[in-house]
Write a protein that holds these residues in place. Structure first.
Motif, PDB file in Angstrom:
ATOM      1  N   THR A 116       1.044  -0.950   0.118  1.00  0.00           N
ATOM      2  CA  THR A 116       0.179   0.439   0.520  1.00  0.00           C
ATOM      3  C   THR A 116       0.896   1.385   0.064  1.00  0.00           C
ATOM      4  N   PHE A 117       1.871   0.806   1.532  1.00  0.00           N
ATOM      5  CA  PHE A 117       3.025   2.529   0.524  1.00  0.00           C
ATOM      6  C   PHE A 117       3.896   3.099  -0.943  1.00  0.00           C
ATOM      7  N   TYR A 118       4.210   1.335  -1.033  1.00  0.00           N
ATOM      8  CA  TYR A 118       4.699   2.134  -2.136  1.00  0.00           C
ATOM      9  C   TYR A 118       3.706   2.620  -3.949  1.00  0.00           C
ATOM     10  N   LYS A 119       2.834   1.616  -3.310  1.00  0.00           N
ATOM     11  CA  LYS A 119       1.466   1.686  -4.784  1.00  0.00           C
ATOM     12  C   LYS A 119       0.647   3.418  -4.338  1.00  0.00           C
ATOM     13  N   LYS A 120       0.819   3.821  -3.118  1.00  0.00           N
ATOM     14  CA  LYS A 120       0.390   5.224  -2.968  1.00  0.00           C
ATOM     15  C   LYS A 120       2.358   6.063  -3.532  1.00  0.00           C
ATOM     16  N   CYS A 121       3.206   5.741  -3.553  1.00  0.00           N
ATOM     17  CA  CYS A 121       3.834   6.408  -3.499  1.00  0.00           C
ATOM     18  C   CYS A 121       4.353   6.859  -5.763  1.00  0.00           C
ATOM     19  N   GLY A 122       3.159   5.561  -6.242  1.00  0.00           N
ATOM     20  CA  GLY A 122       3.672   5.876  -7.224  1.00  0.00           C
ATOM     21  C   GLY A 122       3.263   4.512  -8.202  1.00  0.00           C
ATOM     22  N   PHE A 123       3.757   3.176  -6.849  1.00  0.00           N
ATOM     23  CA  PHE A 123       4.610   1.881  -7.767  1.00  0.00           C
ATOM     24  C   PHE A 123       3.282   1.479  -7.771  1.00  0.00           C
ATOM     25  N   THR A 124       3.529   0.946  -9.411  1.00  0.00           N
ATOM     26  CA  THR A 124       3.253  -0.257  -9.561  1.00  0.00           C
ATOM     27  C   THR A 124       3.380  -2.073  -9.774  1.00  0.00           C
ATOM     28  N   GLU A 125       2.635  -3.450  -9.460  1.00  0.00           N
ATOM     29  CA  GLU A 125       3.661  -4.214  -9.518  1.00  0.00           C
ATOM     30  C   GLU A 125       4.129  -4.824 -10.363  1.00  0.00           C
ATOM     31  N   SER A 126       5.330  -5.032 -10.748  1.00  0.00           N
ATOM     32  CA  SER A 126       5.938  -5.425 -11.822  1.00  0.00           C
ATOM     33  C   SER A 126       6.036  -7.209 -11.702  1.00  0.00           C
ATOM     34  N   HIS A 127       7.021  -7.716 -10.649  1.00  0.00           N
ATOM     35  CA  HIS A 127       6.901  -8.947 -10.583  1.00  0.00           C
ATOM     36  C   HIS A 127       7.955  -9.403  -9.417  1.00  0.00           C
ATOM     37  N   ARG A 128       7.532 -10.480  -9.178  1.00  0.00           N
ATOM     38  CA  ARG A 128       7.733 -11.440  -7.995  1.00  0.00           C
ATOM     39  C   ARG A 128       9.159 -12.297  -7.967  1.00  0.00           C
ATOM     40  N   ILE A 129      10.175 -12.753  -7.083  1.00  0.00           N
ATOM     41  CA  ILE A 129      11.218 -13.518  -7.173  1.00  0.00           C
ATOM     42  C   ILE A 129      10.759 -14.440  -5.987  1.00  0.00           C
ATOM     43  N   ILE A 130      10.534 -14.915  -6.685  1.00  0.00           N
ATOM     44  CA  ILE A 130       9.092 -16.814  -5.716  1.00  0.00           C
ATOM     45  C   ILE A 130      10.064 -16.953  -4.457  1.00  0.00           C
ATOM     46  N   ASN A 131      10.254 -17.563  -3.312  1.00  0.00           N
ATOM     47  CA  ASN A 131      10.841 -18.276  -1.766  1.00  0.00           C
ATOM     48  C   ASN A 131      12.152 -17.512  -1.634  1.00  0.00           C
ATOM     49  N   PHE A 132      11.853 -15.641  -3.042  1.00  0.00           N
ATOM     50  CA  PHE A 132      13.556 -14.976  -3.065  1.00  0.00           C
ATOM     51  C   PHE A 132      13.964 -14.922  -1.252  1.00  0.00           C
ATOM     52  N   PHE A 133      12.682 -14.608  -0.139  1.00  0.00           N
ATOM     53  CA  PHE A 133      13.243 -14.974   1.771  1.00  0.00           C
ATOM     54  C   PHE A 133      13.864 -16.077   2.144  1.00  0.00           C
ATOM     55  N   VAL A 134      12.925 -17.444   1.517  1.00  0.00           N
ATOM     56  CA  VAL A 134      13.731 -17.884   2.157  1.00  0.00           C
ATOM     57  C   VAL A 134      14.731 -18.437   1.422  1.00  0.00           C
ATOM     58  N   ASP A 135      14.908 -19.033   0.574  1.00  0.00           N
ATOM     59  CA  ASP A 135      16.228 -19.033  -0.358  1.00  0.00           C
ATOM     60  C   ASP A 135      17.541 -18.317   0.408  1.00  0.00           C
ATOM     61  N   ASN A 136      17.101 -16.602   0.125  1.00  0.00           N
ATOM     62  CA  ASN A 136      18.137 -15.838   0.589  1.00  0.00           C
ATOM     63  C   ASN A 136      19.018 -15.248   1.810  1.00  0.00           C
ATOM     64  N   TYR A 137      17.695 -15.741   2.657  1.00  0.00           N
ATOM     65  CA  TYR A 137      17.678 -15.721   4.560  1.00  0.00           C
ATOM     66  C   TYR A 137      18.002 -16.007   5.593  1.00  0.00           C
ATOM     67  N   ASP A 138      19.004 -16.325   6.736  1.00  0.00           N
ATOM     68  CA  ASP A 138      18.943 -17.366   7.625  1.00  0.00           C
ATOM     69  C   ASP A 138      18.434 -17.431   8.719  1.00  0.00           C
ATOM     70  N   HIS A 139      16.998 -17.233   8.641  1.00  0.00           N
ATOM     71  CA  HIS A 139      16.307 -17.258   9.617  1.00  0.00           C
ATOM     72  C   HIS A 139      14.892 -16.959   8.309  1.00  0.00           C
TER      73      HIS A 139
END
Length: 158
Positions: A116-139
């Motif tokens: 919601t914050f980014y949309k209020k700043c004029g951004f629109t959804e572009s794409h997703r990286i599936i499992n990004f947080f699961v694959d790149n963070y140690d917790h």
């Protein structure tokens, strides 16, 4: 105006570029990206800005990815200062400072408050990286009580 100069918004609010010792400001960045080694991947190659309004209220890091294309890698506002326009001020500053920016991307977790914050700043959804947080963070990462799994990229065009 270039990205090398601070822009004065009022008598008390100003934004300046951090060129040295960026790690001095890491505590606030860790609010938006809580794993320091992930911040290390973009902090030195990116340009960092601090918003000061009688004390540091917000920070961001932006990288240039190609001609006219930038990525807002991190934007963080002190918890007690959120919803007061500081984050939006930083984003508007970046668009005014980087006149060659035709497209700005930002990646975030799939949670309503961030989207919601980014949309209020004029951004629109572009794409997703599936499992990004699961694959790149140690917790497991959580925001607003929800585990972050996919990275949602939004874009704003000039």
């Amino acid at each position: 105006m270039t990205a090398d100069h601070a822009e004065i918004y009022s008598d008390n609010r100003r934004i300046w570029k951090v060129t040295d010792n960026k790690k001095e400001y890491i505590d606030l960045l860790l609010l938006a990206d809580e794993q320091e080694d992930m911040i290390d991947k973009y902090l030195e190659r990116g340009e960092m800005f601090v918003l000061d309004d009688n004390g540091i209220k917000a920070e961001c890091v932006i990288t240039k990815e190609s001609d006219g294309v930038y990525v807002l890698k991190n934007i963080a506002v002190s918890p007690e200062c959120q919803r007061k326009g500081y984050g939006k001020s930083l984003i508007e500053f970046l668009f005014s400072a980087y006149r060659d920016c035709n497209i700005m991307f930002v990646g975030t977790g799939d949670v309503p408050s961030s989207l919601t914050f980014y949309k209020k700043c004029g951004f629109t959804e572009s794409h997703r990286i599936i499992n990004f947080f699961v694959d790149n963070y140690d917790h497991p990462m959580f925001e607003d009580g929800k585990q972050l799994v996919d990275m949602v990229y939004l874009r704003r065009e000039r």
